[in-house]
Design a protein around this motif. Sequence first.
Motif, PDB file in Angstrom:
ATOM      1  N   THR A  66       0.901  -1.456  -0.072  1.00  0.00           N
ATOM      2  CA  THR A  66       0.355  -0.111   0.068  1.00  0.00           C
ATOM      3  C   THR A  66       0.896   1.042  -0.018  1.00  0.00           C
ATOM      4  O   THR A  66       0.845   2.732  -1.029  1.00  0.00           O
ATOM      5  CB  THR A  66      -1.023   0.336   1.557  1.00  0.00           C
ATOM      6  OG1 THR A  66      -1.547  -0.906   1.339  1.00  0.00           O
ATOM      7  CG2 THR A  66      -1.854   0.848   0.988  1.00  0.00           C
TER       8      THR A  66
ATOM      9  N   SER B  40      -8.207   8.794  -7.238  1.00  0.00           N
ATOM     10  CA  SER B  40      -7.267   8.711  -5.849  1.00  0.00           C
ATOM     11  C   SER B  40      -9.225   8.529  -4.747  1.00  0.00           C
ATOM     12  O   SER B  40      -8.688   8.134  -3.871  1.00  0.00           O
ATOM     13  CB  SER B  40      -6.675  10.038  -5.772  1.00  0.00           C
ATOM     14  OG  SER B  40      -6.285  10.035  -6.131  1.00  0.00           O
TER      15      SER B  40
ATOM     16  N   PHE C 169      -9.286   5.796  -2.197  1.00  0.00           N
ATOM     17  CA  PHE C 169      -9.232   5.835  -1.052  1.00  0.00           C
ATOM     18  C   PHE C 169     -10.853   4.927  -0.488  1.00  0.00           C
ATOM     19  O   PHE C 169     -10.763   4.752   0.948  1.00  0.00           O
ATOM     20  CB  PHE C 169     -10.092   7.459  -0.615  1.00  0.00           C
ATOM     21  CG  PHE C 169      -9.490   7.620   0.467  1.00  0.00           C
ATOM     22  CD1 PHE C 169      -9.118   7.099   1.388  1.00  0.00           C
ATOM     23  CD2 PHE C 169     -11.132   8.100   1.687  1.00  0.00           C
ATOM     24  CE1 PHE C 169      -9.406   8.051   3.438  1.00  0.00           C
ATOM     25  CE2 PHE C 169     -11.639   8.065   2.300  1.00  0.00           C
ATOM     26  CZ  PHE C 169     -10.594   8.066   3.342  1.00  0.00           C
ATOM     27  N   CYS C 170     -11.999   4.918  -1.344  1.00  0.00           N
ATOM     28  CA  CYS C 170     -13.277   4.508  -0.844  1.00  0.00           C
ATOM     29  C   CYS C 170     -12.998   2.399  -0.701  1.00  0.00           C
ATOM     30  O   CYS C 170     -13.491   1.935  -0.024  1.00  0.00           O
ATOM     31  CB  CYS C 170     -14.179   4.547  -1.550  1.00  0.00           C
ATOM     32  SG  CYS C 170     -14.645   6.084  -1.820  1.00  0.00           S
TER      33      CYS C 170
ATOM     34  N   THR D 294     -10.709   2.260   2.500  1.00  0.00           N
ATOM     35  CA  THR D 294     -11.271   2.242   3.710  1.00  0.00           C
ATOM     36  C   THR D 294     -12.017   1.018   3.890  1.00  0.00           C
ATOM     37  O   THR D 294     -12.467   1.004   4.680  1.00  0.00           O
ATOM     38  CB  THR D 294     -12.431   3.185   3.482  1.00  0.00           C
ATOM     39  OG1 THR D 294     -11.231   4.661   2.887  1.00  0.00           O
ATOM     40  CG2 THR D 294     -13.089   4.028   4.665  1.00  0.00           C
TER      41      THR D 294
END
Length: 310
Positions: free
Chosen positions: A197, A245, A249-250, A253
């Motif tokens: 990551t 991005s 990010f979704c 998360t």
Amino acid sequence: MGNGTYFFFMLFENLGCIKYAFFSLGFIFYCVVIYFNVLIILAVFLERTLHQPMYILISCLSINSVYGTAGFFPRLLTDLLYDTQRISFEACIIQSFVIYSYAACELTILMLMSFDRLVAISKPLHYNNIITTRFLTLLIVIAWLYPMIFVGFGGLLTARQKMCGNKLFKVYCHNYEIVKLSCMNHNINNMYGLIVTITTIFIPLIFILYSYVKILIICQRSSQDFRSKAYQTCIPHIAILLNFSVAIFCELTLSRFVNGEIPIELAVILSLEFIVIPPFVNPIVYGLNFPGIRKKVRHLMKSAPQKSTS
């Protein structure tokens, strides 16, 4: 439970006849994505005036989109047609590799785009001497191999795990979800996942942010004409970057939520955004904002019907 078993996608349960509507929409959407991205690839490949670093990198994004969606949509569409949605352990590892190497390559290509724009704007007189064909080829090869090696090694770590469960609450093979079904200690997998990551997502994002901040500073010190030309080429790249991005990010998360903590419908939408939206949006943004690509794409779209009727 050995690794010769099958995983079952649980989110397809109780869809009923509506799954055929999802299949139709998914098939149409996949065809549109392939069509648009192939148009971009052909436009850059066939038009000699587009044989420039910026356009070549745009075509690389489209190639990556074709690659990533090929790892997701055919499997999804097949699952929607059958009553039992299952996939072998080996096939699941391969799908996970394709999807996440696509995501990682997307960011490394966007990083090359930001570097290309930084050189073009900060050192316009030396641009051709810096971004040579040989150097660009080397950067593209690295941009593809670097994330694939990192993601591929993570897949090998997952493949050595012995499974104690076979229910995946996803619509595709998710590496983190597979690891959670393991009977064995998976601390090494978790640590390596963090390394992947950082190296394939956060480091490229930091470099991209640095490049565009520096471009912004240079533009503020330059003339109005120079500034408008710089913004004209950079804004589409920034729009694509922001889109991807938010999507990634979704996904990052969502992967940390326990199943059932958020509504299933929302979980599915958020988990699919990074593999569905960018491949559709990218060719539209570049096709509309770059006259050279737009002109060649129009020519290809007009010439195709003529050839079919002749």
